[in-house]
Design an enzyme around this catalytic site. Structure first.
Site, mmCIF file in Angstrom:
data_model
loop_
_atom_site.group_PDB
_atom_site.id
_atom_site.type_symbol
_atom_site.label_atom_id
_atom_site.label_comp_id
_atom_site.label_asym_id
_atom_site.label_seq_id
_atom_site.Cartn_x
_atom_site.Cartn_y
_atom_site.Cartn_z
ATOM 1 N N ASP A 93 86.802 -12.171 -2.768
ATOM 2 C CA ASP A 93 88.211 -12.503 -3.008
ATOM 3 C C ASP A 93 88.415 -12.492 -4.522
ATOM 4 O OD1 ASP A 93 90.749 -13.639 -3.226
ATOM 5 O OD2 ASP A 93 90.411 -15.065 -1.597
ATOM 6 N N ASP A 104 96.365 -10.820 -5.904
ATOM 7 C CA ASP A 104 95.245 -11.490 -5.242
ATOM 8 C C ASP A 104 94.861 -10.639 -4.023
ATOM 9 O OD1 ASP A 104 93.605 -13.422 -4.065
ATOM 10 O OD2 ASP A 104 95.164 -14.949 -3.881
ATOM 11 N N HIS A 164 100.209 -17.402 0.525
ATOM 12 C CA HIS A 164 100.915 -18.166 -0.498
ATOM 13 C C HIS A 164 101.712 -17.255 -1.404
ATOM 14 C CE1 HIS A 164 97.650 -16.711 -3.166
ATOM 15 N NE2 HIS A 164 96.911 -16.838 -2.077
ATOM 16 N N HIS A 172 98.804 -20.093 -6.570
ATOM 17 C CA HIS A 172 99.292 -20.620 -5.288
ATOM 18 C C HIS A 172 100.617 -21.314 -5.499
ATOM 19 C CE1 HIS A 172 95.018 -20.339 -3.862
ATOM 20 N NE2 HIS A 172 95.678 -19.845 -2.833
ATOM 21 N N GLU A 197 96.657 -13.905 3.698
ATOM 22 C CA GLU A 197 95.198 -13.909 3.821
ATOM 23 C C GLU A 197 94.722 -14.552 5.115
ATOM 24 O OE1 GLU A 197 93.045 -16.038 0.776
ATOM 25 O OE2 GLU A 197 94.847 -17.000 0.038
ATOM 26 N N GLU A 290 92.861 -9.828 2.549
ATOM 27 C CA GLU A 290 94.041 -10.291 1.818
ATOM 28 C C GLU A 290 94.685 -9.177 1.010
ATOM 29 O OE1 GLU A 290 93.218 -13.338 -1.130
ATOM 30 O OE2 GLU A 290 95.324 -13.965 -1.170
HETATM 31 CO CO CO Z 1 94.902 -15.829 -2.019
#
Ligand code: CO
Length: 304
Positions: A93, A104, A164, A172, A197, A290
């Site tokens: 990640d 992200d 998010h 976030h 995600e 994600e």
């Molecule tokens: Co994330």
């Protein structure tokens, strides 16, 4: 955030998000090749963070490498000797920012090749969720779509982890996008930048905090007595703003003993916040995928 929030800077925000998204996409593909049996997790994480910088971004948070029952927030410690095992299910990640605008992304690598369905479950959940996104979509319906996809593979979505919003120097933020059916809902708007995600688990679908914490962020200035603590606050606040950083990053500047002592005071004084490793029970396997995307009128643009 929503790219129309500050109309003057919409173009700049979109351009920067697109650049950080493109960096994430490239580094995810390069980084996945570093996840090999017997390779060092620490070397992989540091190499990935360096690839982000070489591509013209900055890491939005330390490279997360979560293995097997770990779902998130695991990054190697300073001097970490752990290597990838032949049965490991590895979640990579990573995040990049360009001028603060955060993207992200995450992928799962199944080193034994025995957990194809588990990997496919979170991938299908992500693809299906993306396919129903548009301005006016409800986060409740996205959660429901994710849960249905994962359950169709006979796995459980992790309910206490969620997608998010992302923003300027923020990883976030609202809205939160659930990975299961919830009564609560938020309507997505055109220009919202969000990361989805889904996590699929062979266990209960609930994570808890491990005792180990490797990732921290600066929360607020706070009077601390320890001199190293004061230096660390100053360094982190200017270098990272409120973005997360890894404890191992501090070892370039301070000795281990001073860091440990300083971090303890920084946490108790609430100057810093810690992000403990999040994991399922031992023996459980977790997969994750994600993407970050910008909500459009009738669909969305995936930027990672
Ligand atoms: Co994330």
């Amino acid at each position: 955030m929503n790219v129309f929030d500050d109309t003057e800077d919409t173009d700049l925000a979109v351009k920067s998000f697109m650049r950080s998204g493109e960096i994430c996409r490239r580094v995810r593909e390069e980084g996945a090749k570093l996840v090999m049996i017997d390779a060092s997790l620490l070397e992989a994480a540091e190499e990935i963070e360096e690839l982000i910088r070489k591509a013209g971004g900055e890491p939005a948070f330390p490279c997360n490498i979560s293995v097997n029952e770990q779902a998130a927030h695991s990054t190697p410690s300073f001097g970490d000797k752990q290597v990838f095992g032949e049965k490991d299910v590895v979640k990579l990640d990573l995040g990049a920012h360009v001028d603060g605008f955060v993207a992200d992304t995450a992928i799962t690598i199944d080193l034994s090749g025995e957990n194809g369905k588990l990997v496919e479950a979170s991938k299908t959940a992500l693809d299906n969720a993306i396919s129903i996104i548009h301005a006016g979509a409800q986060t409740r319906d996205i959660g429901s779509e994710i849960a249905s996809a994962i359950e169709s593979y006979k796995f459980k979505p992790i309910r206490n982890l969620s997608g998010h919003g992302v923003g300027e120097y923020v990883v976030h933020m609202e809205p939160s996008i659930p990975n299961y059916r919830t009564p609560h809902t938020v309507e997505l708007k055109e220009g919202d930048v969000i990361a989805l995600e889904p996590f699929a688990s062979t266990g209960a679908g609930m994570i808890r905090e491990d005792r180990r914490t490797e990732i921290f962020s600066f929360e607020r200035p706070s009077p601390v007595r320890n001199q190293t603590a004061r230096q660390i606050i100053e360094h982190v606040a200017s270098d990272r703003q409120n973005l997360p950083f890894a404890e191992r990053w501090l070892y370039k500047r301070w000795p281990e003993f001073s860091i440990k002592l300083a971090l303890r005071e920084l946490l108790t004084s609430n100057a810093f916040r810690g992000y403990p490793i999040l994991k399922e029970d031992r023996g459980t396997l977790v997969s994750q995928h994600e993407h970050t995307l910008i909500v459009e009128k009738d669909s969305c643009k995936v930027i990672t």
